[in-house]
Design an enzyme around this catalytic site. Structure first.
Site, PDB file in Angstrom:
ATOM      1  N   LYS A  92       0.842  -1.197   0.000  1.00  0.00           N
ATOM      2  CA  LYS A  92       0.000   0.000   0.000  1.00  0.00           C
ATOM      3  C   LYS A  92       0.881   1.253   0.000  1.00  0.00           C
ATOM      4  CE  LYS A  92      -4.560   1.051   1.562  1.00  0.00           C
ATOM      5  NZ  LYS A  92      -5.679   0.765   2.414  1.00  0.00           N
ATOM      6  N   LYS A 133      -1.909 -13.451  -9.113  1.00  0.00           N
ATOM      7  CA  LYS A 133      -2.616 -14.119  -8.022  1.00  0.00           C
ATOM      8  C   LYS A 133      -4.063 -13.628  -7.957  1.00  0.00           C
ATOM      9  CE  LYS A 133      -2.966 -12.819  -3.726  1.00  0.00           C
ATOM     10  NZ  LYS A 133      -2.871 -12.451  -2.328  1.00  0.00           N
ATOM     11  N   LYS A 173      -9.046  -9.863  -4.562  1.00  0.00           N
ATOM     12  CA  LYS A 173     -10.034  -8.796  -4.715  1.00  0.00           C
ATOM     13  C   LYS A 173      -9.356  -7.486  -5.111  1.00  0.00           C
ATOM     14  CE  LYS A 173     -12.005 -11.092  -1.160  1.00  0.00           C
ATOM     15  NZ  LYS A 173     -12.018 -11.295   0.266  1.00  0.00           N
TER      16      LYS A 173
HETATM   17  P1  TYM Z   1      -7.884 -13.428   3.213  1.00  0.00           P
HETATM   18  O1  TYM Z   1      -9.240 -13.125   3.705  1.00  0.00           O
HETATM   19  O2  TYM Z   1      -7.215 -12.465   2.304  1.00  0.00           O
HETATM   20  O3  TYM Z   1      -7.899 -14.823   2.490  1.00  0.00           O
HETATM   21  C1  TYM Z   1      -8.484 -15.966   3.093  1.00  0.00           C
HETATM   22  C2  TYM Z   1      -7.671 -17.193   2.733  1.00  0.00           C
HETATM   23  O4  TYM Z   1      -7.670 -17.363   1.312  1.00  0.00           O
HETATM   24  C3  TYM Z   1      -6.329 -17.536   0.871  1.00  0.00           C
HETATM   25  N1  TYM Z   1      -6.197 -16.972  -0.487  1.00  0.00           N
HETATM   26  C4  TYM Z   1      -5.624 -17.629  -1.502  1.00  0.00           C
HETATM   27  N2  TYM Z   1      -5.078 -18.851  -1.568  1.00  0.00           N
HETATM   28  C5  TYM Z   1      -4.595 -19.241  -2.773  1.00  0.00           C
HETATM   29  N3  TYM Z   1      -4.636 -18.469  -3.882  1.00  0.00           N
HETATM   30  C6  TYM Z   1      -5.178 -17.234  -3.863  1.00  0.00           C
HETATM   31  N4  TYM Z   1      -5.237 -16.500  -4.962  1.00  0.00           N
HETATM   32  C7  TYM Z   1      -5.714 -16.760  -2.622  1.00  0.00           C
HETATM   33  N5  TYM Z   1      -6.316 -15.616  -2.236  1.00  0.00           N
HETATM   34  C8  TYM Z   1      -6.605 -15.758  -0.927  1.00  0.00           C
HETATM   35  C9  TYM Z   1      -5.494 -16.738   1.857  1.00  0.00           C
HETATM   36  O5  TYM Z   1      -4.147 -17.160   1.834  1.00  0.00           O
HETATM   37  C10 TYM Z   1      -6.195 -17.062   3.151  1.00  0.00           C
HETATM   38  O6  TYM Z   1      -5.748 -18.288   3.692  1.00  0.00           O
HETATM   39  N6  TYM Z   1      -4.981 -12.272   7.088  1.00  0.00           N
HETATM   40  C11 TYM Z   1      -5.908 -13.263   6.577  1.00  0.00           C
HETATM   41  C12 TYM Z   1      -7.094 -13.507   7.486  1.00  0.00           C
HETATM   42  C13 TYM Z   1      -6.699 -13.881   8.867  1.00  0.00           C
HETATM   43  C14 TYM Z   1      -6.096 -15.111   9.270  1.00  0.00           C
HETATM   44  C15 TYM Z   1      -5.942 -15.003  10.677  1.00  0.00           C
HETATM   45  C16 TYM Z   1      -5.694 -16.251   8.572  1.00  0.00           C
HETATM   46  C17 TYM Z   1      -6.873 -13.111   9.973  1.00  0.00           C
HETATM   47  N7  TYM Z   1      -6.413 -13.781  11.053  1.00  0.00           N
HETATM   48  C18 TYM Z   1      -5.381 -16.050  11.399  1.00  0.00           C
HETATM   49  C19 TYM Z   1      -5.121 -17.288   9.315  1.00  0.00           C
HETATM   50  C20 TYM Z   1      -4.964 -17.174  10.712  1.00  0.00           C
HETATM   51  C21 TYM Z   1      -6.427 -12.778   5.231  1.00  0.00           C
HETATM   52  O7  TYM Z   1      -6.458 -11.622   4.971  1.00  0.00           O
HETATM   53  O8  TYM Z   1      -6.926 -13.753   4.445  1.00  0.00           O
END
Ligand code: TYM
Length: 351
Positions: A124, A203, A206
């Site tokens: 960002k 990748k 969103k």
């Molecule tokens: P978030 O909400 O961005 O994504 C949720 C999960 O989806 C996976 N993901 C992907 N995996 C493979 N290819 C892709 N293109 C792709 N896009 C998203 C992410 O790796 C994730 O596992 N910070 C985290 C949310 C979170 C979290 C946690 C996760 C908050 N606290 C504690 C694990 C443990 C996040 O923003 O995920």
């Protein structure tokens, strides 16, 4: 090993942000693993905790009604996709205030430099966009999310591995200062799903506007699939399927036999990408047909979803309360006795 965790069970935990509807990257990178790890499944952990990360989503979703509706939709989607609330604990992050308290404890052992290197903030900043302290300290809250439940395994996509490393760092520092308080977790990735490509080959994310949503209206979804970018080599030229993002997406959903057949078609040449796209429309429709039906049935049953989330929150608070009490005792914040909100929560009182 923490004093109240002997013998230590394997405990899966993960969170997902309700910043939009779930896309194929979320499903194939993470949600599919949640389901495989829930007790009773073929790669089951002893326990599984999954939450909707609404506190993290606050750094991007500023419309309260939209946030509420996205949180509800996320819960419906997860259950429709196979998360079984009888076997896994499903809850909303902000229903467990113990986690935000724990995140402060961790903040006091977090070097600024560590957070400055984290990619969500760095990206960002590099794009010249304003970043708030919520985004900057995001990995600390995520560490608290994980450590609050003594999680041993965290199923995620590749983009979250750095954050789990931060979590391990902070837990290690805290343990070094105050004794063995926290369990160190490990990330869990799946081959082929750790970095699902989007419609443009980057990748799927969103923020890149290249997503295909799991429960998108079928005709809108078809249009997106037909618009997936491809190279402009002539039809007759043989192509290598390896590294081709359209083939990668197809491979996530096709059977082994269909995948092999498609790879042969690529190598032989003489076909158009349009055919692969049509095949992708078909396999993706079949892949999520049952989940779509379950979703339609669940959507109207608001009471059921609320009950699942309330039961999940009570279980999650009970566990997080124990860990928070342990951490507070260790660093001198409590007077030494066990003040366990978990004990109250378990008796059904206000924790
Ligand atoms: P978030 O909400 O961005 O994504 C949720 C999960 O989806 C996976 N993901 C992907 N995996 C493979 N290819 C892709 N293109 C792709 N896009 C998203 C992410 O790796 C994730 O596992 N910070 C985290 C949310 C979170 C979290 C946690 C996760 C908050 N606290 C504690 C694990 C443990 C996040 O923003 O995920």
């Amino acid at each position: 090993m923490p004093p109240d965790a002997t013998p230590q069970p394997s405990r899966a935990l993960s969170g997902i942000q309700p910043t939009g509807r779930f896309h194929w990257g979320n499903y194939f990178g993470a949600i599919r693993q949640y389901i495989d790890l829930q007790p009773g499944a073929h790669q089951a952990a002893d326990e599984a905790y999954y939450f909707i990360a609404d506190l993290h989503a606050l750094t991007t979703v500023r419309d309260p009604d939209r946030l509420r509706s996205l949180v509800h939709a996320a819960a419906v989607d997860l259950v429709a996709l196979g998360l079984d609330p009888e076997r896994a604990v499903l809850f909303i992050q902000s229903d467990v205030p113990e986690v935000t308290e724990l995140s402060w404890l961790l903040m006091t052992v977090t070097p600024m430099g560590l957070l400055e290197r984290c990619h969500a903030y760095k990206d960002k900043k590099n794009r010249g966009l304003p970043a708030d302290a919520g985004l900057f300290t995001y990995p600390v809250l995520m560490a608290a999310d994980i450590l609050a439940y003594d999680a041993t395994v965290v199923p995620v996509g590749e983009d979250q591995v750095q954050h789990i490393e931060v979590c391990r760092d902070l837990a290690g520092t805290f343990n070094h200062l105050y004794g063995e308080v926290f369990t160190l977790p490990k990330p869990r990735l799946v081959e082929g799903g750790a970095k699902v490509p989007g419609t443009d080959g980057q990748k799927m994310s969103k923020s890149y506007e290249n997503t295909i949503e799991v429960f998108e209206d079928p005709s809108a979804q078809k249009k997106k699939i037909m618009r997936i970018t491809t190279d402009s080599r002539p039809m007759e030229e043989p192509k290598d399927p390896v590294g081709d993002h359209l083939f990668e997406l197809y491979s996530l959903m096709a059977s082994e036999a269909d995948r092999t057949r498609m790879a042969e078609l690529y190598r032989r040449g003489g076909f158009g990408y349009g055919e692969v796209k049509k095949a992708l429309v078909e396999v993706s429709a079949a892949c999520f047909a049952d989940a779509r039906d379950r979703r339609a049935a669940l959507e109207s049953d608001r009471g059921r979803i609320e009950a699942i989330l309330a039961a999940g929150a009570a279980k999650a608070r009970a566990r997080a309360g124990k860990v928070l009490a342990r951490a507070k005792r260790a660093c001198g914040l409590s007077r030494g006795e066990t003040v366990a909100p978990a004990a109250n929560a378990a008796k059904g009182k206000q924790a």
